[in-house]
Motif scaffolding. Structure first.
Motif, PDB file in Angstrom:
ATOM      1  N   ILE A   3       2.089   1.992  -3.722  1.00 19.07           N
ATOM      2  CA  ILE A   3       1.246   2.308  -4.374  1.00 19.07           C
ATOM      3  C   ILE A   3       0.653   3.714  -4.100  1.00 19.07           C
ATOM      4  N   ASN A   4       1.038   4.025  -2.718  1.00 18.03           N
ATOM      5  CA  ASN A   4       0.521   5.606  -2.307  1.00 18.03           C
ATOM      6  C   ASN A   4       1.771   6.391  -3.023  1.00 18.03           C
ATOM      7  N   TYR A  61       6.996  10.310  -2.413  1.00 16.76           N
ATOM      8  CA  TYR A  61       7.420   9.306  -3.106  1.00 16.76           C
ATOM      9  C   TYR A  61       8.881   8.750  -2.966  1.00 16.76           C
ATOM     10  N   SER A 111       0.899  -1.170   0.088  1.00 12.06           N
ATOM     11  CA  SER A 111      -0.021  -0.061   0.094  1.00 12.06           C
ATOM     12  C   SER A 111       0.768   1.254  -0.106  1.00 12.06           C
ATOM     13  N   ALA A 161       1.360  10.890  -9.367  1.00 10.31           N
ATOM     14  CA  ALA A 161       0.390  11.192 -10.390  1.00 10.31           C
ATOM     15  C   ALA A 161      -0.256  12.256 -10.061  1.00 10.31           C
ATOM     16  N   PHE A 162      -0.759  12.307  -8.713  1.00 11.51           N
ATOM     17  CA  PHE A 162      -1.514  13.587  -8.353  1.00 11.51           C
ATOM     18  C   PHE A 162      -0.908  14.964  -8.729  1.00 11.51           C
ATOM     19  N   LEU A 178       1.062   6.975  -6.616  1.00  5.69           N
ATOM     20  CA  LEU A 178      -0.284   7.982  -6.638  1.00  5.69           C
ATOM     21  C   LEU A 178       0.223   9.495  -6.446  1.00  5.69           C
TER      22      LEU A 178
END
Length: 363
Positions: free
Chosen positions: A43-44, A111, A40, A50-51, A47
């Motif tokens: 993945i975060n 990240y 998790s 991406a955000f 993300l």
């Protein structure tokens, strides 16, 4: 019906999120808590990147779509307003740079420093240099911006040039009243207790002695011109607004001129600016045949606040002189019996012939 549909959609979204959360808990139990948390976390981390990318693209697209709808592309319609625009642009560049930089650092760090069993935690409790930088630099920057703002403010509210057109602006629920000095170039005295809308005295001009208030009539009132909802001023000529209110606090908002000032009962405030374009020129400049200079109330003042709008007509000096020549002093409007133009025409008289002369001539 649409409200119930909206509520149903919101409830459904919450149920879906709840079910996803429960499913995630079951997966973590099956896979093992450590492995599930690491997955998790990874993945975060992706993300976050991406955000960041989608967010910056969204900011750019919003700016591109909405900027043309603001007043900035047209530019200020007053010389003083240009300083406001430049101050706003500098502020936007500084805050925009800080926003983009901090968001990039925030999401990239999220990240880069995601959970990694091979990385050791570094304890970083204190750094005087960094704290000094992020305290002193913003303080200096904000001080500079505040000084620029104060300098502009003192310019707009200082004494207007000697050749300025003076207009008294009075706010009321829910409209504007404008007064121009007559040929004597002086505003007559006014008193709120003699305000009488029914008899064309919306400002309380003292035309006659008010013994119960111990006030004498002010002859300077007799040539003052009063207008409602539309104010006239001249292109290239400074105009000083003497602002007040006869009931509650209002606010004179001049968006195209980049000016605003509170209208306070019993406490006159002043503001001055120099229009750059006539209303006709702005219609051509904006490509909008319905363009008007607006004077709005920028202070919530009651139930009819939304409707408290007026119009400013910017014209040439020649057009203004013609308009002024057509105006009638409010004293004559309120007292038509004093208006010379309303006096009945002198009765035509028949010439009297001396009959004695006729008899003498006959003989």
């Amino acid at each position: 019906m649409s409200m119930f549909f909206t509520i149903a959609v919101i409830v459904l979204v919450f149920l879906v999120i709840f079910q996803i959360a429960k499913a995630s808990e079951y997966v973590s139990v099956l896979k093992g808590e450590e492995k599930s948390r690491a997955q998790s976390n990874k993945i975060n981390g992706f993300l976050m990147v991406a955000f960041l990318v989608l967010g910056l693209i969204g900011v750019y697209l919003c700016n591109k779509a909405l900027y043309p709808k603001t007043l900035l592309p047209v530019g200020s319609a007053s010389e003083q307003g240009e300083k406001v625009d430049s101050m706003l642009i500098v502020t936007l560049w500084i805050t925009g740079f800080v926003f983009v930089a901090t968001q990039i650092v925030l999401f990239v760090f999220a990240y880069k420093y995601q959970e990694n069993p091979k990385r050791k935690v570094f304890f970083f409790p204190h750094n005087n240099t960094m704290e000094l930088i992020w305290t002193v630099v913003p303080a200096i920057t904000l001080t500079i911006l505040v000084v620029i703002g104060l300098r502009n403010w003192f310019t707009f509210t200082s004494d207007a040039p000697a050749n300025s057109l003076r207009v008294e602006v009075t706010g009321k629920q829910f409209g504007w009243i404008f007064r121009y000095a007559g040929k004597d170039n002086e505003f007559g005295k006014k008193y709120f207790r003699v305000i009488d809308d029914a008899n064309n005295n919306p400002l309380g001009q003292v035309w006659a002695d008010q013994e119960k208030f111990n006030m004498k009539a002010d002859p300077a009132n007799n040539d003052d011109i009063v207008q409602s909802q539309t104010m006239y001023c001249v292109k290239g000529k400074p105009v000083q607004l003497i602002i007040g209110s006869r009931d509650v606090i209002h606010d004179v908002g001049l968006p195209q001129f980049r000016m605003k000032m509170d209208a306070v009962p019993g406490t006159p405030t002043t503001l001055w600016f120099t229009p750059k374009y006539t209303t006709k020129e702005m219609k051509e400049k904006t490509g909008n045949p319905d363009f008007i200079y607006e004077i709005s109330c920028d202070q919530m003042c009651g139930n009819g606040h939304y409707s408290m709008k007026g119009i400013i007509e910017v014209v040439t000096q020649e057009e203004f002189d013609v308009w002024m020549a057509k105006q009638k002093p409010n004293y004559l409007v309120a007292n038509p019996d004093k208006d010379p133009s309303n006096a009945p025409a002198a009765a035509a008289t028949t010439p009297v012939v001396d009959s004695t002369k006729k008899v003498a001539l006959a003989h």
